[in-house]
Design an enzyme around this catalytic site. Structure first.
Site, PDB file in Angstrom:
ATOM      1  N   GLY A   1      -1.368  -9.222  12.762  1.00  0.00           N
ATOM      2  CA  GLY A   1      -1.720  -7.785  13.086  1.00  0.00           C
ATOM      3  C   GLY A   1      -2.354  -7.024  11.862  1.00  0.00           C
ATOM      4  O   GLY A   1      -2.468  -5.811  11.533  1.00  0.00           O
TER       5      GLY A   1
ATOM      6  N   HIS B   1       0.930  -1.272  -0.177  1.00  0.00           N
ATOM      7  CA  HIS B   1      -0.109   0.115   0.108  1.00  0.00           C
ATOM      8  C   HIS B   1       0.915   1.427  -0.035  1.00  0.00           C
ATOM      9  O   HIS B   1       0.241   2.433   0.378  1.00  0.00           O
ATOM     10  CB  HIS B   1      -1.023  -0.014   1.321  1.00  0.00           C
TER      11      HIS B   1
ATOM     12  N   SER C   1      -6.595  -7.242  10.172  1.00  0.00           N
ATOM     13  CA  SER C   1      -8.025  -7.676  10.340  1.00  0.00           C
ATOM     14  C   SER C   1      -8.379  -8.459   8.818  1.00  0.00           C
ATOM     15  O   SER C   1      -9.532  -9.091   8.729  1.00  0.00           O
ATOM     16  CB  SER C   1      -9.096  -6.601  10.371  1.00  0.00           C
TER      17      SER C   1
HETATM   18  N1  APR Z   1      -0.540  -6.863  17.740  1.00  0.00           N
HETATM   19  C1  APR Z   1      -1.331  -7.660  16.928  1.00  0.00           C
HETATM   20  N2  APR Z   1      -2.416  -7.160  16.482  1.00  0.00           N
HETATM   21  C2  APR Z   1      -2.972  -6.284  16.743  1.00  0.00           C
HETATM   22  C3  APR Z   1      -2.354  -5.278  17.640  1.00  0.00           C
HETATM   23  C4  APR Z   1      -1.152  -5.670  18.564  1.00  0.00           C
HETATM   24  N3  APR Z   1      -0.529  -5.082  19.518  1.00  0.00           N
HETATM   25  N4  APR Z   1      -3.433  -4.351  18.001  1.00  0.00           N
HETATM   26  C5  APR Z   1      -4.459  -4.638  17.098  1.00  0.00           C
HETATM   27  N5  APR Z   1      -4.188  -5.805  16.400  1.00  0.00           N
HETATM   28  C6  APR Z   1      -5.048  -6.377  15.331  1.00  0.00           C
HETATM   29  C7  APR Z   1      -6.386  -6.177  15.163  1.00  0.00           C
HETATM   30  O1  APR Z   1      -7.102  -6.883  15.883  1.00  0.00           O
HETATM   31  C8  APR Z   1      -6.716  -6.268  14.025  1.00  0.00           C
HETATM   32  O2  APR Z   1      -7.080  -7.612  13.515  1.00  0.00           O
HETATM   33  O3  APR Z   1      -4.580  -5.810  14.170  1.00  0.00           O
HETATM   34  C9  APR Z   1      -5.569  -5.639  13.317  1.00  0.00           C
HETATM   35  C10 APR Z   1      -5.511  -4.342  12.498  1.00  0.00           C
HETATM   36  O4  APR Z   1      -6.518  -4.533  11.547  1.00  0.00           O
HETATM   37  P1  APR Z   1      -6.690  -3.084  10.824  1.00  0.00           P
HETATM   38  O5  APR Z   1      -6.962  -1.870  11.743  1.00  0.00           O
HETATM   39  O6  APR Z   1      -8.014  -3.332   9.882  1.00  0.00           O
HETATM   40  O7  APR Z   1      -5.413  -2.911  10.092  1.00  0.00           O
HETATM   41  P2  APR Z   1      -5.152  -3.566   8.624  1.00  0.00           P
HETATM   42  O8  APR Z   1      -5.528  -4.955   8.446  1.00  0.00           O
HETATM   43  O9  APR Z   1      -3.673  -3.567   8.380  1.00  0.00           O
HETATM   44  O10 APR Z   1      -5.678  -2.647   7.658  1.00  0.00           O
HETATM   45  C11 APR Z   1      -5.694  -2.961   6.026  1.00  0.00           C
HETATM   46  O11 APR Z   1      -6.825  -1.222   5.486  1.00  0.00           O
HETATM   47  O12 APR Z   1      -7.282   1.247   5.675  1.00  0.00           O
HETATM   48  C12 APR Z   1      -6.590   0.093   4.870  1.00  0.00           C
HETATM   49  O13 APR Z   1      -4.492   0.825   3.726  1.00  0.00           O
HETATM   50  C13 APR Z   1      -5.055   0.591   5.246  1.00  0.00           C
HETATM   51  O14 APR Z   1      -3.303  -1.045   4.925  1.00  0.00           O
HETATM   52  C14 APR Z   1      -4.721  -0.748   5.631  1.00  0.00           C
HETATM   53  C15 APR Z   1      -5.469  -1.794   5.186  1.00  0.00           C
END
Ligand code: APR
Length: 229
Positions: free
Chosen positions: A171, A105, A173
């Site tokens: 880490g 990204h 979703s």
């Molecule tokens: N350690 C491990 N996992 C964690 C922690 C932690 N300390 N804190 C939160 N999480 C988990 C949450 O439970 C969740 O499953 O990390 C995940 C974060 O999910 P999102 O906030 O959806 O982030 P991400 O999956 O990276 O989003 C993907 O969405 O908006 C776009 O481009 C953006 O790259 C991003 C993409």
């Protein structure tokens, strides 16, 4: 010959470094309307707001350091031929010492020309200003894949996932495609590990959930992976 380990990481691995995730409580998409700050339409309509959003995140990035989760993944490189495919735009994996990092990204520390996307520049400081121009004289923009834009790095990421002997999801979703679909390209039956305090849906066989934060979870992951060297 070392086994091929592929790690798909998301915002959660940088959460303990103080960088916000997107969809957790208090996440970025709770504070901002993603269509207002992370799309090319938003950039056309309100470049000041979009630029401020990325300047704020870049300022935070310049003040943050990798956490035990990043360093733990780097350690795995001594036992496995490791590739990190990250959805994150921070460079904390690289700062922690990881060598093979593929950003799906984009990268927050980089900006690019709005006239020629191949002209990419690494920023020395966190602030991009409207009026900062590339060598062709066109406005610089964040080197980020915005919603609705193509994810060119997927061409490189898919064969990496297909060749994985072990696949780790940490880490994320798994809410955003095409990145989230990478796990489905893995060979059936290879060991898959998921490190996350909440269990994202991974519809594959042979999945081990380590329902912990990255800092702690990666320690347990290392113990499990060492059995597979
Ligand atoms: N350690 C491990 N996992 C964690 C922690 C932690 N300390 N804190 C939160 N999480 C988990 C949450 O439970 C969740 O499953 O990390 C995940 C974060 O999910 P999102 O906030 O959806 O982030 P991400 O999956 O990276 O989003 C993907 O969405 O908006 C776009 O481009 C953006 O790259 C991003 C993409």
């Amino acid at each position: 010959m070392k086994k091929k380990l592929v790690v798909l990481s998301g915002a959660g691995i940088s959460q303990e470094s103080g960088l916000k995730t997107f969809r957790d409580m208090g996440g970025l998409w709770e504070q901002y309307d993603v269509t207002q700050v992370a799309s090319s339409e938003a950039w056309e309509k309100n470049p000041e707001l979009v630029n401020r959003f990325y300047n704020e995140r870049r300022k935070q990035l310049f003040e943050s350091i990798p956490n035990a989760g990043h360093f733990g993944i780097t350690e795995l490189e001594q036992w496995f031929d490791t590739t990190i495919i990250t959805q994150n735009v921070d460079d904390l994996h690289e700062i922690a010492g990881s060598k093979n990092v593929l950003h799906l990204h984009g990268e927050l520390r980089k900006v690019r020309s709005t006239a020629n996307p191949k002209l990419i520049y690494t920023m020395k400081d966190w602030e991009l200003k409207l009026g900062d121009k590339c060598e062709l004289g066109s406005q610089l923009r964040p080197h980020i894949v915005w919603f609705g834009e193509a994810v060119p790095a997927m061409q490189e990421a898919i064969p990496i996932a297909q060749e994985a002997d072990i696949f780790v999801v940490i880490g994320t979703s798994l809410a955003v495609y095409p990145a989230a679909g990478l796990v489905n390209y893995t060979s059936p039956g290879i060991p898959i590990f998921v490190v996350d305090p909440n269990a994202p849906d991974v519809y594959r066989k042979n999945v081990t959930f380590i329902q912990k934060k990255a800092g702690e979870g990666v320690k347990e992951l290392k113990t499990e992976l060492k059995k597979l060297i």
